[in-house]
Design a protein around this motif. Structure first.
Motif, PDB file in Angstrom:
ATOM      1  N   GLY A 143      12.602  24.559  28.610  1.00 20.14           N
ATOM      2  CA  GLY A 143      13.125  25.721  28.033  1.00 20.14           C
ATOM      3  C   GLY A 143      12.082  26.329  27.009  1.00 20.14           C
ATOM      4  O   GLY A 143      11.737  25.543  26.385  1.00 20.14           O
ATOM      5  N   PHE A 144      12.034  27.656  26.914  1.00 17.88           N
ATOM      6  CA  PHE A 144      11.410  28.340  26.127  1.00 17.88           C
ATOM      7  C   PHE A 144      11.968  29.185  25.264  1.00 17.88           C
ATOM      8  O   PHE A 144      12.870  30.075  25.621  1.00 17.88           O
ATOM      9  CB  PHE A 144      10.122  28.975  27.028  1.00 17.88           C
ATOM     10  CG  PHE A 144       9.241  29.869  25.900  1.00 17.88           C
ATOM     11  CD1 PHE A 144       8.630  29.494  25.074  1.00 17.88           C
ATOM     12  CD2 PHE A 144       8.938  31.128  26.414  1.00 17.88           C
ATOM     13  CE1 PHE A 144       7.851  30.308  24.138  1.00 17.88           C
ATOM     14  CE2 PHE A 144       8.024  31.944  25.814  1.00 17.88           C
ATOM     15  CZ  PHE A 144       7.281  31.476  24.723  1.00 17.88           C
ATOM     16  N   ILE A 145      11.620  29.219  23.652  1.00 13.60           N
ATOM     17  CA  ILE A 145      12.195  30.142  22.785  1.00 13.60           C
ATOM     18  C   ILE A 145      11.101  31.071  22.430  1.00 13.60           C
ATOM     19  O   ILE A 145      10.442  30.369  21.355  1.00 13.60           O
ATOM     20  CB  ILE A 145      12.962  29.437  21.983  1.00 13.60           C
ATOM     21  CG1 ILE A 145      14.091  28.496  22.608  1.00 13.60           C
ATOM     22  CG2 ILE A 145      13.795  30.186  20.765  1.00 13.60           C
ATOM     23  CD1 ILE A 145      14.520  27.172  21.611  1.00 13.60           C
ATOM     24  N   PRO A 146      10.885  32.115  22.579  1.00 15.03           N
ATOM     25  CA  PRO A 146       9.717  33.005  22.234  1.00 15.03           C
ATOM     26  C   PRO A 146       9.638  33.026  20.764  1.00 15.03           C
ATOM     27  O   PRO A 146       8.471  33.202  20.305  1.00 15.03           O
ATOM     28  CB  PRO A 146      10.132  34.419  22.876  1.00 15.03           C
ATOM     29  CG  PRO A 146      10.742  34.059  24.162  1.00 15.03           C
ATOM     30  CD  PRO A 146      11.628  32.948  23.885  1.00 15.03           C
ATOM     31  N   SER A 147      10.759  33.055  19.952  1.00 14.46           N
ATOM     32  CA  SER A 147      10.664  33.419  18.606  1.00 14.46           C
ATOM     33  C   SER A 147      10.000  32.112  17.861  1.00 14.46           C
ATOM     34  O   SER A 147       9.518  32.299  16.646  1.00 14.46           O
ATOM     35  CB  SER A 147      11.782  33.484  17.795  1.00 14.46           C
ATOM     36  OG  SER A 147      12.818  32.462  17.898  1.00 14.46           O
ATOM     37  N   LEU A 148      10.055  30.902  18.380  1.00 15.51           N
ATOM     38  CA  LEU A 148       9.443  29.622  17.938  1.00 15.51           C
ATOM     39  C   LEU A 148       8.029  29.383  18.648  1.00 15.51           C
ATOM     40  O   LEU A 148       7.574  28.396  18.101  1.00 15.51           O
ATOM     41  CB  LEU A 148      10.493  28.495  18.334  1.00 15.51           C
ATOM     42  CG  LEU A 148      11.818  28.565  17.767  1.00 15.51           C
ATOM     43  CD1 LEU A 148      12.751  27.416  18.241  1.00 15.51           C
ATOM     44  CD2 LEU A 148      11.823  28.568  16.277  1.00 15.51           C
ATOM     45  N   GLU A 149       7.415  30.106  19.222  1.00 18.04           N
ATOM     46  CA  GLU A 149       6.101  30.115  19.724  1.00 18.04           C
ATOM     47  C   GLU A 149       5.462  30.214  18.376  1.00 18.04           C
ATOM     48  O   GLU A 149       5.160  30.758  17.754  1.00 18.04           O
ATOM     49  CB  GLU A 149       5.745  31.119  20.675  1.00 18.04           C
ATOM     50  CG  GLU A 149       4.333  30.828  21.198  1.00 18.04           C
ATOM     51  CD  GLU A 149       3.773  32.212  21.957  1.00 18.04           C
ATOM     52  OE1 GLU A 149       2.715  32.155  22.448  1.00 18.04           O
ATOM     53  OE2 GLU A 149       4.717  32.983  22.070  1.00 18.04           O
ATOM     54  N   ASN A 150       4.249  29.006  18.345  1.00 17.35           N
ATOM     55  CA  ASN A 150       3.304  28.725  17.275  1.00 17.35           C
ATOM     56  C   ASN A 150       4.097  28.086  15.872  1.00 17.35           C
ATOM     57  O   ASN A 150       3.305  27.824  15.249  1.00 17.35           O
ATOM     58  CB  ASN A 150       2.609  30.108  17.114  1.00 17.35           C
ATOM     59  CG  ASN A 150       1.785  30.456  17.984  1.00 17.35           C
ATOM     60  OD1 ASN A 150       1.115  29.864  18.677  1.00 17.35           O
ATOM     61  ND2 ASN A 150       1.642  31.894  18.310  1.00 17.35           N
ATOM     62  N   GLU A 151       5.458  28.173  15.868  1.00 15.81           N
ATOM     63  CA  GLU A 151       5.739  27.520  15.093  1.00 15.81           C
ATOM     64  C   GLU A 151       5.706  25.966  14.960  1.00 15.81           C
ATOM     65  O   GLU A 151       5.449  25.431  16.003  1.00 15.81           O
ATOM     66  CB  GLU A 151       7.419  27.571  15.031  1.00 15.81           C
ATOM     67  CG  GLU A 151       7.986  29.088  14.684  1.00 15.81           C
ATOM     68  CD  GLU A 151       7.909  29.685  13.095  1.00 15.81           C
ATOM     69  OE1 GLU A 151       7.750  28.891  12.181  1.00 15.81           O
ATOM     70  OE2 GLU A 151       7.536  30.837  13.100  1.00 15.81           O
ATOM     71  N   ASP A 152       5.611  25.386  13.848  1.00 18.28           N
ATOM     72  CA  ASP A 152       5.095  23.979  13.616  1.00 18.28           C
ATOM     73  C   ASP A 152       6.088  23.130  14.336  1.00 18.28           C
ATOM     74  O   ASP A 152       7.618  23.307  14.335  1.00 18.28           O
ATOM     75  CB  ASP A 152       5.366  23.570  12.023  1.00 18.28           C
ATOM     76  CG  ASP A 152       4.805  21.980  11.824  1.00 18.28           C
ATOM     77  OD1 ASP A 152       3.679  21.775  12.451  1.00 18.28           O
ATOM     78  OD2 ASP A 152       5.577  21.412  11.071  1.00 18.28           O
TER      79      ASP A 152
END
Length: 275
Positions: free
Chosen positions: A87-96
């Protein structure tokens, strides 16, 4: 691999952009790594999993897009010539603690289904269907424009509970499936439940329980989804959502031990009505 037929035209285009549209050029320059990855993805390069056996089907599904999936689970999946889904949550891309675009693209190219887990993954959205459908559509648009589109119309509902009104909204917007806490609702045609069972692997689940689960699924002709949240040895004993790396390896070994009975497939293959 994607290739430009006229490299001279490409270079000329970049020169014109840099001279007359400096802001656009800066955007491309600042995101050149991402741009290069996007251009390198071609659907003919993707590993396509096409199941044609009569074995029981198992889909391995990771929730949330955590970085440990790429660092820890991906090598194990690859070394055993298996396939999985995330599952992918775009807003969390690149978050730690979460995968970046390069890592997600690597999974996608290997044939993993990247599922739409909403753009923001907000809590307490059960009665906010209009806001939630907008968030899901936003995630789909992001995935489609970033070449992660094979399963962008398959939705994982945050925290598992789905409002019946949201099902109606999703169907009207041409989404094909909804993953809830314990099943999948299919919307490609008539709205119906998929004939499957779900097991969530966490720090309290034993390998013996998992083996018993897949045996029951086989006996009752159910497909099954094996769900993981986070893989982490350090937090294994402190958080119920974690699964240790060692347990994950043993779960995979259990599946491989029964490879004459079970077939590991993609999410899209599992829910296909051709099965």
């Amino acid at each position: 691999m994607f290739k430009f037929k006229n490299i001279k035209l490409l270079i000329t285009s970049f020169v014109i952009v840099s001279l007359f549209y400096p802001n656009t050029y800066k955007l491309i320059y600042d995101n050149i790594d991402k741009t290069r990855i996007i251009l390198s993805i071609n659907k003919t390069d993707l590993k396509v999993i096409d199941s044609k056996t009569n074995k029981s089907k198992i889909a391995i599904l990771f929730s949330g897009g955590y970085k440990t999936i790429y660092d820890k689970a991906f090598p194990i999946i690859e070394n055993n010539n298996l396939i999985a889904n995330v599952g992918f949550i775009p807003s969390l891309e690149n978050e730690d603690g979460y995968m970046n675009y390069s890592e997600l693209s690597s999974l996608y190219i290997k044939g993993w289904n990247i599922l739409n887990q909403t753009y923001s993954h907000e809590k307490n959205m059960y009665f906010k269907c209009d806001e939630l459908i907008s968030d899901i559509i936003k995630a789909k648009k992001y995935m489609d424009t970033h070449y992660l589109d094979f399963a962008s119309d398959s939705v994982i509902i945050p925290y598992g509970e789905v409002n019946p009104y949201l099902i109606k909204l999703l169907k009207e917007n041409n989404f094909c499936s909804i993953k809830t806490s314990d099943n999948i609702i299919l919307m490609d045609g008539e709205i119906e439940y998929c004939h499957l069972k779900v097991i969530n692997i966490n720090n309290s689940t034993t390998v013996e329980q998992f083996e018993e689960f897949i045996s029951r699924c086989k006996k009752n002709n159910y497909f099954c989804i094996v769900m993981f949240d986070r893989l982490d040895d350090n937090n294994y004993n402190r958080n119920s959502n974690y699964c240790s790396i060692e347990k994950f390896k043993r779960i995979i070994d259990t599946i491989l031990k029964h490879n004459n009975e079970y077939e590991v497939v993609t999410y899209n293959n599992l829910i296909s009505k051709k099965n």
